[in-house]
Structures are given as C-alpha cells and as structure tokens.
Design an enzyme around this catalytic site. Structure first.
Site, PDB file in Angstrom:
ATOM      1  N   GLY A   1       0.832  -1.207   0.000  1.00 36.44           N
ATOM      2  CA  GLY A   1       0.000   0.000   0.000  1.00 36.44           C
ATOM      3  C   GLY A   1       0.866   1.255   0.000  1.00 36.44           C
ATOM      4  O   GLY A   1       0.540   2.258  -0.645  1.00 36.44           O
TER       5      GLY A   1
ATOM      6  N   GLU B   1     -12.313   6.125   4.654  1.00 31.95           N
ATOM      7  CA  GLU B   1     -13.536   5.544   5.213  1.00 31.95           C
ATOM      8  C   GLU B   1     -13.063   4.589   6.299  1.00 31.95           C
ATOM      9  O   GLU B   1     -12.670   3.461   6.024  1.00 31.95           O
ATOM     10  CB  GLU B   1     -14.301   4.843   4.085  1.00 31.95           C
TER      11      GLU B   1
ATOM     12  N   CYS C   1     -18.137  -1.833   9.075  1.00 27.06           N
ATOM     13  CA  CYS C   1     -17.810  -0.551   9.714  1.00 27.06           C
ATOM     14  C   CYS C   1     -19.096   0.112  10.186  1.00 27.06           C
ATOM     15  O   CYS C   1     -19.060   0.974  11.052  1.00 27.06           O
ATOM     16  CB  CYS C   1     -17.005   0.339   8.796  1.00 27.06           C
TER      17      CYS C   1
END
Ligand code: UN1
Length: 517
Positions: A231, A269, A303
């Site tokens: 990442g 998010e 979430c």
C-alpha cells in the site's frame, strides 16, 4: 479437499471465476500480478487453503504504474458516456457471475452467502449508477463581472487512483470506487486486503475480460497484492493523486499523513462506533430486528455494525429481555448454509480481539448478559466461530470507546429526554453511522438536526448498517471525512477547472483594475 468445497459448489465457483483450484502450493490466477513472497488464503469457514497469491514487489509496482499511466492516456480521451458503456458491460458480467462471486466472498471472507450476494448486488447497483452518471459529470456556469466574458467550470479526470480496501467488504468497496473513477476517466490500482486476495483476483479477471472484448488496455484496472508495505508504494507515490482507503483509524491516520506530506488527496472511510438510540416511543419489534441484524450481521465486522444500544430507562428491561431471547435463537455456523445467521470471524487474530473485548468490559465493571465464547467441535474447526455477546456497560469505558470488529453489543441506559441519548451517541471519537428508533416526530427531528447526530449517516427507524449505494457513504471525526458511492461523491475522482473566456476585442481586468499601456 474440504467437504464444504464440494457440497456448496465452491469448486465450480472458483472455476467460473477463472481461479485455478489448487492447494498445491503454486500461485493461482496471480501470474500477471506479482513476483514477490507468497500469501496463502485460508477460508475462515473451514480453515482450508483456498489458494496462494504472489505479492507485488517494488519492481512489479513500477511495471504496473507504467501500464496504468499508459492506459490513462487512452482512457481519459474516451468520451465519458463510452466509458459508461464499459462500466455497463462490467455490471452485466457481474450479473452473470453474481452467484459464484457471492460464494467466493462468503467462503474467503466468512459472511453469509446471502450477504455475499448482497455485496455483489452493491457492485451491480453502483455500476448502474455510474452508467447514468457518465452523462452527467457537469459543472456550473457563472456570470462574469466583465462584459463579453463567459465563465464556467468543468471536471477532468485525475489520473491514477489508488484504492486500498478492507477484508470485510472484499469486492463492493472497490467497486464503489472503481466504477465512479472509471466513468470519471481515471485508471485504478487496487490493493485488496491480504486476507481476501482471491476476491481481488476474481474481480480483476472480470474487468480484464471486459477491457479485452473492447480492445482497451487492462491497465485501466490494476491489481497489486500484499500487506501495508505494498500500500505504501501508492501512498508515497506522487503519480497517484488520490488514495481512497478503507480500514482502521490507525491505518487511516498513517495514510492521511503520508498522502498529505506530498499534498495528494485522500478519501478515508475508517472505523465506526455506531449506536442505535431506543426511545420510549420506539417500536420494540422493529428495534430488535434492526439491532440484532446491525450487531451480528457479517459477524459484527461491518464498519456500520451496531456496537452500542442507547436505551431509555423506562423500556430498558423490555428491550434487554427481547434481545436476549433473540440472541438465544441465533444459529452460528457455516455461512454457506442458509439456515445459519452468523458465520465465522475473519481469522483467529479477530477471535483474540473479541475475547479481549469481553474480558475488558468486565474488568471495567460491565456485566455480560449474553456470554459469548469461542465455539469448538464439529463444524467449528477453523477456530474462527464465536457466539455474539451482549454486555451492559457505560459509554465511558475504554473498550466501549474503541471499535472491536466482532459481534459484541454494549447496552447503555439513558434517562431524561432524547438530548441525553444524543450526547451519549456523539460521545465517541468515531462518526460513521447512527440511528434512532422512535415514532415521536420531535425526537426524530432533533436527532437529525444540527444539534443531533454528528455522524455521516443518521437513520430513523432502521438500523445503522446496510446503507444504499445512492447516498454518499462515509463519516465524520475519526471515521475520516471521506464520502464514497452515491450523490456527488464522484467529484473527488476528478479535478475541477474554472474557465473564463473573453469573446470581445478588449481585455478588461477583473476587480475593475486599470492597467493601460
Ligand atoms: C463497510 O463495512 O466498510 O452500509 C461498508 C453497509 C454496507 C457497506 C458497509 N452497504 O453496511
């Protein structure tokens, strides 16, 4: 070979998705994607090895970036409605492959097959949404203060968009981002969670087929695999103007800082700590359905999962007893078997976090109403199955303030009016989703007003999870402030340009400035 693979058609699903069945230690479907270390994907359902995937090295990433930037040159000049047509075809392929993909999601991630299908449906829905949007990427026109001048704004593609997604929605969250980014003229590089790499490979195969059939470069959609280090190739790369990252607050804080240090944009998010307020005017039956699905759906790994119930003291015992009764009826087991309500957690690390939460809430003075515990024995060999638990707690407990990605529901009591409940609801660092159960208009409107819920999502008489794709999805405070999916979330995937055109023979300056030569 596990019996689940045969009995529930996993083998067929893998084949239809172009993922070679193996368990023989070689890589699967990942030949094009990496030459680094191998990660193995084990199913939390039965503990079986589903496949192995090669990770992306820095050198591989360099090649991917060349493919992506080359593809961008073709894609950005393809008219947006034609890009929409490609997304439409992608959505059609998803319709064809909904069952196998839903099955893979269920088997690799552990959510119920119904929820796996629901996740693929979210992908299809966002494609449909994006197709329509591909003819509506409009900006405003403004009146110029200068005569014979026209002023307007337009949106252009950004470039290469980096997507980092979490294990819990292994395919839908990528689709929310990529379907919008594609119609906006961007190309995407996706790093799925290393816990669900085969879902990423399946999606890549589907996208690649569509691009090939249309003589478009596969670089419009790129896949890289590995842990956070992979990442970082993207978050540190100035060639990636936007990073969209879904995951923990801890991860988001790191991503935000790295991206901000090069003045890139990030769409975050992150975690939620979502509550349902249950007022004296609540419909108890609806409350129980909403709360139980919110808390135990996806084994509490959304979430948007409901973590806290804030119940008025006058109905506290009624709600508590109804909840305990409902929890006693929950069936926990293989998520591919539609008789079960709750599947496994993603892995044994998640089980340890669940056990830790149960321990901590008691240490801080809470009481377990539904005890929970790790399931053992036949059908539970993976070690990832836990019983959903309920604890009576207080909002200021450290563990209640923290998002535990597991089916642990905290009951909190409030007295007085709804503003006290709202204060508890807002009294956490996270701000994703919230709900109130009430038939009282004053309570509902107070909850929705600017002195009400401080979350990105605020619902009345439904639970905290299961948002539709048409609305902007995301939250405030430590949830990160990003908005994905519906409404005008597309704007973050484009760069805005303001244009002023002078069609006179004079060159008047703005603000009335005179500059005569
Ligand atoms: C997530 O858990 O990251 O609202 C996304 C929901 C789903 C998406 C959840 N539509 O529960």
């Amino acid at each position: 070979m596990s019996h689940i693979v045969t009995e529930f058609g996993i083998q067929d699903a893998l084949q239809q998705l172009g993922i070679k069945a193996l368990n023989d230690g070689t890589s699967t479907g990942s030949e094009n994607f990496g030459s680094g270390d191998i990660i193995a994907s084990y199913s939390p359902v039965d503990g079986a090895l589903i496949g192995k995937v090669k990770t992306t090295t820095k050198a591989d990433y360099g090649k991917v970036m060349v493919q992506a930037t080359d593809a961008f040159k073709t894609w950005r000049t393809t008219p947006a409605p034609q890009r929409g047509e490609i997304v439409r075809q992608f959505g059609e392929k998803l319709r064809e492959l909904k069952e196998p993909l839903g099955k893979l999601v269920s088997y690799e991630m552990g959510k119920s097959y119904q929820e796996g299908l629901g996740e693929v449906q979210e992908m299809i829905d966002i494609c449909d949404f994006a197709v329509g949007l591909s003819r509506q990427l409009h900006g405003l026109t403004m009146h110029s203060e200068r005569p014979g001048h026209r002023m307007y704004e337009q949106y252009h593609p950004l470039g290469v968009v980096g997507i980092i997604s979490a294990f819990n929605f292994p395919v839908a969250v990528w689709a929310w981002n990529t379907a919008l980014a594609w119609i906006c003229g961007d190309v995407c590089i996706w790093k799925p969670s290393e816990k669900v790499p085969l879902c990423g490979i399946a999606c890549q195969h589907i996208a690649a087929q569509v691009f090939k059939a249309n003589n478009l470069p596969e670089g419009i959609s790129c896949l890289i695999n590995g842990d956070y280090k992979v990442g970082e190739f993207m978050t540190q790369d100035p060639r990636v103007p936007l990073i969209s990252a879904t995951g923990s607050v801890r991860m988001g804080k790191i991503v935000a800082q790295v991206v901000a240090s090069r003045l890139g944009k990030s769409l975050l998010e992150l975690g939620g700590n979502n509550a349902i307020i249950v007022t004296p005017d609540a419909d108890i039956k609806m409350t129980i359905i909403g709360a139980v699905f919110g808390a135990v759906g996806t084994a509490g790994q959304r979430c948007t999962s409901t973590r806290r119930l804030i119940i008025h003291e006058s109905i506290y015992d009624t709600v508590k007893e109804a909840l305990v009764r409902a929890y006693n009826q929950l069936k926990i087991g293989n998520p591919l078997d539609e008789n079960n309500h709750v599947g496994p957690l993603i892995d044994t690390d998640a089980v340890a976090l669940y056990e830790n939460a149960l321990r901590k809430v008691q240490e801080e003075g809470g009481t377990l109403l539904v005890e929970g515990g790790v399931l053992k024995g036949e059908g539970y060999e993976s070690g990832c199955y836990v019983k959903p638990a309920i604890a009576e707690a207080r909002n200021n407990f450290k563990i209640v303030q923290h998002e535990t990605f597991a089916p642990v529901l905290y009951l909190l009591k409030y007295s007085g009016d709804v503003t006290n409940a709202i204060a508890l609801q807002n009294g956490v660092d996270q701000g994703l989703s919230s709900a109130i159960m009430t038939n009282n208009l004053r309570e509902a409107e107070t909850f929705l007003s600017c002195v009400g819920s401080d979350c990105g999502i605020a619902n009345v008489n439904i639970g905290t999870s299961g948002a539709e794709i048409g609305g902007a999805f995301g939250g405030e405070k430590e949830t990160g402030g990003g908005r994905e999916s519906g409404s005008d979330a597309w704007k973050i995937y484009m760069r805005r340009q303001t244009n002023t055109i002078n069609y006179t023979t004079e060159l008047p300056l703005a603000q009335g400035i005179k500059f005569d030569l």
